[in-house]
Scaffold this motif. Structure first.
Motif, PDB file in Angstrom:
ATOM      1  N   GLN A  69       0.858  -1.188   0.000  1.00  0.00           N
ATOM      2  CA  GLN A  69       0.000   0.000   0.000  1.00  0.00           C
ATOM      3  C   GLN A  69       0.891   1.235   0.000  1.00  0.00           C
ATOM      4  O   GLN A  69       1.714   1.409   0.901  1.00  0.00           O
ATOM      5  CB  GLN A  69      -0.920   0.015   1.211  1.00  0.00           C
ATOM      6  N   THR A  70       0.714   2.062  -1.010  1.00  0.00           N
ATOM      7  CA  THR A  70       1.487   3.296  -1.114  1.00  0.00           C
ATOM      8  C   THR A  70       0.664   4.439  -0.547  1.00  0.00           C
ATOM      9  O   THR A  70      -0.522   4.580  -0.864  1.00  0.00           O
ATOM     10  CB  THR A  70       1.880   3.569  -2.577  1.00  0.00           C
ATOM     11  N   HIS A  71       1.294   5.252   0.282  1.00  0.00           N
ATOM     12  CA  HIS A  71       0.635   6.365   0.958  1.00  0.00           C
ATOM     13  C   HIS A  71       1.340   7.659   0.584  1.00  0.00           C
ATOM     14  O   HIS A  71       2.536   7.670   0.300  1.00  0.00           O
ATOM     15  CB  HIS A  71       0.696   6.180   2.481  1.00  0.00           C
ATOM     16  N   MET A  72       0.600   8.759   0.634  1.00  0.00           N
ATOM     17  CA  MET A  72       1.136  10.065   0.310  1.00  0.00           C
ATOM     18  C   MET A  72       1.262  10.893   1.588  1.00  0.00           C
ATOM     19  O   MET A  72       0.325  10.972   2.381  1.00  0.00           O
ATOM     20  CB  MET A  72       0.211  10.778  -0.684  1.00  0.00           C
ATOM     21  N   ARG A  73       2.434  11.482   1.769  1.00  0.00           N
ATOM     22  CA  ARG A  73       2.647  12.386   2.903  1.00  0.00           C
ATOM     23  C   ARG A  73       2.126  13.779   2.542  1.00  0.00           C
ATOM     24  O   ARG A  73       1.897  14.087   1.377  1.00  0.00           O
ATOM     25  CB  ARG A  73       4.139  12.460   3.228  1.00  0.00           C
ATOM     26  N   ALA A  74       1.990  14.626   3.550  1.00  0.00           N
ATOM     27  CA  ALA A  74       1.519  15.996   3.337  1.00  0.00           C
ATOM     28  C   ALA A  74       2.463  16.784   2.435  1.00  0.00           C
ATOM     29  O   ALA A  74       2.029  17.663   1.692  1.00  0.00           O
ATOM     30  CB  ALA A  74       1.357  16.704   4.678  1.00  0.00           C
ATOM     31  N   ASP A  75       3.753  16.462   2.461  1.00  0.00           N
ATOM     32  CA  ASP A  75       4.720  17.195   1.632  1.00  0.00           C
ATOM     33  C   ASP A  75       4.765  16.685   0.190  1.00  0.00           C
ATOM     34  O   ASP A  75       5.569  17.155  -0.614  1.00  0.00           O
ATOM     35  CB  ASP A  75       6.110  17.148   2.250  1.00  0.00           C
ATOM     36  N   GLY A  76       3.923  15.721  -0.168  1.00  0.00           N
ATOM     37  CA  GLY A  76       3.857  15.223  -1.527  1.00  0.00           C
ATOM     38  C   GLY A  76       4.710  14.002  -1.808  1.00  0.00           C
ATOM     39  O   GLY A  76       4.622  13.418  -2.881  1.00  0.00           O
ATOM     40  N   THR A  77       5.549  13.600  -0.860  1.00  0.00           N
ATOM     41  CA  THR A  77       6.348  12.387  -1.054  1.00  0.00           C
ATOM     42  C   THR A  77       5.522  11.175  -0.675  1.00  0.00           C
ATOM     43  O   THR A  77       4.551  11.271   0.075  1.00  0.00           O
ATOM     44  CB  THR A  77       7.647  12.427  -0.212  1.00  0.00           C
ATOM     45  N   SER A  78       5.906  10.036  -1.196  1.00  0.00           N
ATOM     46  CA  SER A  78       5.150   8.814  -0.915  1.00  0.00           C
ATOM     47  C   SER A  78       6.039   7.777  -0.235  1.00  0.00           C
ATOM     48  O   SER A  78       7.262   7.853  -0.281  1.00  0.00           O
ATOM     49  CB  SER A  78       4.566   8.243  -2.205  1.00  0.00           C
ATOM     50  N   PHE A  79       5.393   6.825   0.398  1.00  0.00           N
ATOM     51  CA  PHE A  79       6.072   5.685   1.005  1.00  0.00           C
ATOM     52  C   PHE A  79       5.168   4.473   0.871  1.00  0.00           C
ATOM     53  O   PHE A  79       3.959   4.603   0.729  1.00  0.00           O
ATOM     54  CB  PHE A  79       6.434   5.951   2.479  1.00  0.00           C
ATOM     55  N   THR A  80       5.773   3.285   0.910  1.00  0.00           N
ATOM     56  CA  THR A  80       5.013   2.051   0.753  1.00  0.00           C
ATOM     57  C   THR A  80       5.170   1.179   1.987  1.00  0.00           C
ATOM     58  O   THR A  80       6.278   0.976   2.469  1.00  0.00           O
ATOM     59  CB  THR A  80       5.493   1.278  -0.497  1.00  0.00           C
ATOM     60  N   ASN A  81       4.049   0.697   2.494  1.00  0.00           N
ATOM     61  CA  ASN A  81       4.032  -0.277   3.579  1.00  0.00           C
ATOM     62  C   ASN A  81       3.664  -1.635   2.994  1.00  0.00           C
ATOM     63  O   ASN A  81       2.872  -1.722   2.056  1.00  0.00           O
ATOM     64  CB  ASN A  81       3.010   0.093   4.653  1.00  0.00           C
ATOM     65  N   TYR A  82       4.228  -2.685   3.582  1.00  0.00           N
ATOM     66  CA  TYR A  82       3.969  -4.051   3.116  1.00  0.00           C
ATOM     67  C   TYR A  82       3.314  -4.858   4.231  1.00  0.00           C
ATOM     68  O   TYR A  82       3.759  -4.824   5.371  1.00  0.00           O
ATOM     69  CB  TYR A  82       5.269  -4.719   2.668  1.00  0.00           C
ATOM     70  N   TYR A  83       2.247  -5.568   3.870  1.00  0.00           N
ATOM     71  CA  TYR A  83       1.482  -6.370   4.801  1.00  0.00           C
ATOM     72  C   TYR A  83       1.317  -7.765   4.225  1.00  0.00           C
ATOM     73  O   TYR A  83       1.620  -8.021   3.067  1.00  0.00           O
ATOM     74  CB  TYR A  83       0.099  -5.751   5.032  1.00  0.00           C
TER      75      TYR A  83
END
Length: 129
Positions: free
Chosen positions: A52-66
């Motif tokens: 699941q890729t998420h967007m931060r308030a500053d526009g950068t993204s990160f991905t969590n794995y489950y």
């Protein structure tokens, strides 16, 4: 006549067999957080990775794995592995796992993304073709 189709039938059956292969041997460390305690053992569970890729308030993204938690009355509640090895962080990767469901005091009152688990083994599950 019937014997002509026997090799083809055998090939089709073998093509649909499943085998379990390891990406590479990974030594899994336990969960470092002392608040966790082991609740239920997970043995030879077939599942898959969810990215699941998420967007931060500053526009950068990160991905969590489950890991998909099977058989939870139609609900999608993922497992969050505290020791998920990077080599297996691939969306929709079919895996077979052993490990433990984890618990800690007050967990039932927290708003969580998923249920915490500790992996003791993870293998890639592939279809041979």
């Amino acid at each position: 006549m019937r014997l002509r189709f026997l090799p083809l039938l055998t090939l089709l059956i073998l093509a649909n067999c499943r085998s379990v292969q390891t990406i590479e041997p990974v030594e899994l460390s336990g969960c470092d957080d002392p608040k966790y305690s082991r609740a239920k053992q997970l043995q030879d569970v077939s599942t898959f990775v969810i990215a699941q890729t998420h967007m931060r308030a500053d526009g950068t993204s990160f991905t969590n794995y489950y890991l998909n938690q099977p058989d939870v009355a139609g609900l999608t509640i993922p497992w969050v592995a505290c020791n998920f090895p990077d080599a297996y962080k691939k969306d929709k990767l079919a895996v077979r796992i052993n490990g433990y469901m984890l618990t800690y005091p007050g967990m039932e009152r927290e708003n969580q993304i998923g249920d915490p688990i500790e992996l003791t083994r993870i293998d890639v599950e592939r279809q041979t073709k």
